[in-house]
Scaffold this active site. Structure first.
Site, PDB file in Angstrom:
ATOM      1  N   HIS A 154     -35.157  13.540  18.685  1.00 50.01           N
ATOM      2  CA  HIS A 154     -34.333  13.189  19.845  1.00 50.01           C
ATOM      3  C   HIS A 154     -33.179  12.277  19.454  1.00 50.01           C
ATOM      4  O   HIS A 154     -33.047  11.840  18.315  1.00 50.01           O
ATOM      5  CB  HIS A 154     -35.191  12.523  20.918  1.00 50.01           C
ATOM      6  CG  HIS A 154     -35.782  11.205  20.506  1.00 50.01           C
ATOM      7  ND1 HIS A 154     -35.099  10.019  20.601  1.00 50.01           N
ATOM      8  CD2 HIS A 154     -36.997  10.881  19.993  1.00 50.01           C
ATOM      9  CE1 HIS A 154     -35.854   9.025  20.182  1.00 50.01           C
ATOM     10  NE2 HIS A 154     -37.016   9.525  19.793  1.00 50.01           N
ATOM     11  N   CYS A 170     -41.862   9.633  16.851  1.00 48.51           N
ATOM     12  CA  CYS A 170     -40.801  10.641  16.880  1.00 48.51           C
ATOM     13  C   CYS A 170     -39.745  10.360  15.817  1.00 48.51           C
ATOM     14  O   CYS A 170     -39.664   9.262  15.279  1.00 48.51           O
ATOM     15  CB  CYS A 170     -40.144  10.664  18.259  1.00 48.51           C
ATOM     16  SG  CYS A 170     -41.292  11.094  19.596  1.00 48.51           S
TER      17      CYS A 170
END
Length: 203
Positions: A154, A170
């Site tokens: 992301h 992440c």
């Protein structure tokens, strides 16, 4: 030879100016700025002759803080990323099961359990936007039999978190770079998160 700043800025501009966007009856998205990052954190086209990787895959090497989007002829685009903190990084093989532009973010059950003082107020989610924790774009990582793993590749508006182990698992790219990367990657793309060394520390 086109320099790397021209490369990423041109790619971001092309995304924003795709034909038909202006005519679409949709709410205007935020304009993604070009962030000021050191040259070594800009995307680079590199040779990967030393790696036996197929084209059109994503490989994250946490000790390098690097994400490689592989190309034909043993080439790749290398992006600098922030990765998961020790104990939260998850190695393995995944695929891109979903993609979202300016996604809504909701803390995971694990985040609420580990740090309720930070995340409880966001339990109902945060609308999409440049400063949303998922940034301008997100790729959602899935596995067979498990579905959505809650792991993401992301964006972020915080350049200082690149090349650091800071996330809840992440991988993050700076927002203008995730815009470029997002448009290259189709649903179903294979993603490999390579193992994090046992002596990997927080930087």
């Amino acid at each position: 030879m086109t320099d790397r700043r021209t490369f990423i800025r041109g790619a971001a501009a092309a995304t924003l100016l795709r034909p038909g966007l202006a005519a679409a009856h949709v709410e205007a998205e935020p304009v993604v700025p070009t962030y000021d990052v050191p040259d070594e954190h800009l995307p680079q086209r590199v040779s990967i002759e030393h790696l036996d990787l197929r084209p059109d895959e994503i490989h994250v090497y946490p000790w390098e803080f690097a994400l490689y989007w592989t190309l034909p002829d043993r080439q790749a685009i290398r992006y600098t990323v922030g990765v998961g903190r020790p104990g939260l990084y998850e190695e393995g093989e995944f695929h891109v099961g979903m993609k979202r532009r300016f996604p809504r973010w909701t803390p995971t059950p694990g985040m609420l359990r580990r740090e309720p003082e930070l995340y409880e107020k966001y339990r109902d989610g945060v609308p999409g936007g440049l400063e949303n924790p998922l940034g301008a774009r997100a790729l959602y990582l899935f596995q067979p039999g498990r579905g959505d793993t809650l792991l993401r590749i992301h964006g972020t508006h915080l350049p200082e978190t690149l090349a650091r182990a800071v996330s809840n698992g992440c991988a993050r790219l700076i927002n203008d770079q995730i815009v470029d990367f997002y448009d290259r990657v189709p649903i179903g793309t294979r993603v490999v998160l390579h193992p994090q060394p046992s002596n990997f520390g927080v930087y």
